[in-house]
Design an enzyme around this catalytic site. Sequence first.
Site, PDB file in Angstrom:
ATOM      1  CG  HIS A 137      44.681  37.788  38.859  1.00 51.83           C
ATOM      2  ND1 HIS A 137      43.594  38.329  39.503  1.00 51.83           N
ATOM      3  CD2 HIS A 137      44.758  36.490  39.277  1.00 51.83           C
ATOM      4  CE1 HIS A 137      43.034  37.404  40.279  1.00 51.83           C
ATOM      5  NE2 HIS A 137      43.718  36.283  40.153  1.00 51.83           N
ATOM      6  CG  ASP A 172      39.751  32.238  39.524  1.00 52.39           C
ATOM      7  OD1 ASP A 172      40.163  32.473  40.676  1.00 52.39           O
ATOM      8  OD2 ASP A 172      40.449  31.707  38.642  1.00 52.39           O
ATOM      9  CG  HIS A 174      42.077  34.240  43.464  1.00 56.37           C
ATOM     10  ND1 HIS A 174      42.343  32.925  43.104  1.00 56.37           N
ATOM     11  CD2 HIS A 174      42.672  34.435  44.665  1.00 56.37           C
ATOM     12  CE1 HIS A 174      43.079  32.359  44.040  1.00 56.37           C
ATOM     13  NE2 HIS A 174      43.294  33.254  45.004  1.00 56.37           N
ATOM     14  CG  ASP A 261      40.896  29.464  41.812  1.00 56.97           C
ATOM     15  OD1 ASP A 261      39.764  29.612  41.297  1.00 56.97           O
ATOM     16  OD2 ASP A 261      41.790  30.327  41.743  1.00 56.97           O
TER      17      ASP A 261
END
EC number: 3.5.1.98
Length: 426
Positions: A137, A172, A174, A261
């Site tokens: 990120h 992931d 995200h 995750d």
Amino acid sequence: MRSKDKISYFYDGDVGSVYFGPNHPMKPHRLCMTHHLILAYGLHSKMEVYRPHKAYPIEMAQFHSPDYVEFLQRINPENQNLFPNEMARYNLGEDCPVFEDLFEFCQLYAGGTIDAARRLNNKLCDIAINWAGGLHHAKKCDASGFCYINDLVLGILELLKHHPRVLYIDIDVHHGDGVEEAFYFTDRVMTVSFHKFGDKFFPGTGDVKEIGEREGKFYAINVPLKDGIDDSSFNRLFRTIISKVVEIYQPGAIVLQCGADSLARDRLGCFNLSIDGHAECVKFVKKFNLPLLVTGGGGYTKENVARCWTVETGILLDTELPNEIPENDYIKYFAPDFSLKIPGGHIENLNTKSYISSIKVQILENLRYIQHAPSVQMQEVPPDFYIPDFDEDEQNPDVRADQRSRDKQIQRDDEYFDGDNDNDAS
């Protein structure tokens, strides 16, 4: 087919000793748990194990703004209140707190990914692993989503010195927004992210319509998913898209971000993937027999993160692991059943067949616009950052050795690493 892959594995015990804070979901301790589980299964004896160098500020500035890197060096828990404007400008605070040894933490995880890329570039290994990396990120000028330095971008920039095209794959939960943003305007990197999208889920980007711009148009692929996707749906979609991407794009190397995750029962996740389902992606990508850089990423139920990345290390080594977890320093975390594998979850799968089909159709349609791999005018490959020649006689035992000297110190046993029972353990 390669007869046997040569694997390089990067780890430094200090990377798992930092503390984001009591209520913060990011627990770097998961890296110590992963490493000790890898040791307990004896996987370290099948790899070349390296302690990464600490990435230099000048290396970080290959992507990040020098001002931002310099501020990360300067800031600490004692002085952060003196810089409210800079803290806000660089997005440091609740999600991305300032903690003790923050910059060293960034240096270690970024150094591992840079070193991994360099070993691949120099054909010293076929697969390189840095479970501490994958912080996807972080942006050019600010921190985001628990990420400060974007090691993935730095690793890809290294790979681009030797490879005309690099494929980045992100599993992931995200969206891999920082990596996508870094390469949004180029065709030399194709980014493919499978992630939860909608319901104001962080970071809020990653719609299927986000495809890149200018020279990078159609070279960003987003696979937006809803809550509850299971192994069979995810793996079918993954295989279909990735096989077509590799066929059309013809990358010279692949970077695979294995955020855990996306597993069932993750503290911040919302998917139903079992460890086998997650690991199937690693197994599939490995079959392309391309230089492969594998990193960690998110993952907030730390015992399951350790399980997942240990299983995936085994897959990269073509080693089947027994399901009963062997004795190790963190065995108590795997109670009550002490099993390596975890099953999928039971969240309602909102990804209907028609929804998945529509996503797949849009992505495959976009891929038709790049039927031929882009041609790249290759320039002279720049050298790696200069590291002075190592003189063993002049080596100071109180100073950490440089990368070249450490490369001579490959270890295949437990004692190389800081353990909880060592006098100098972190």
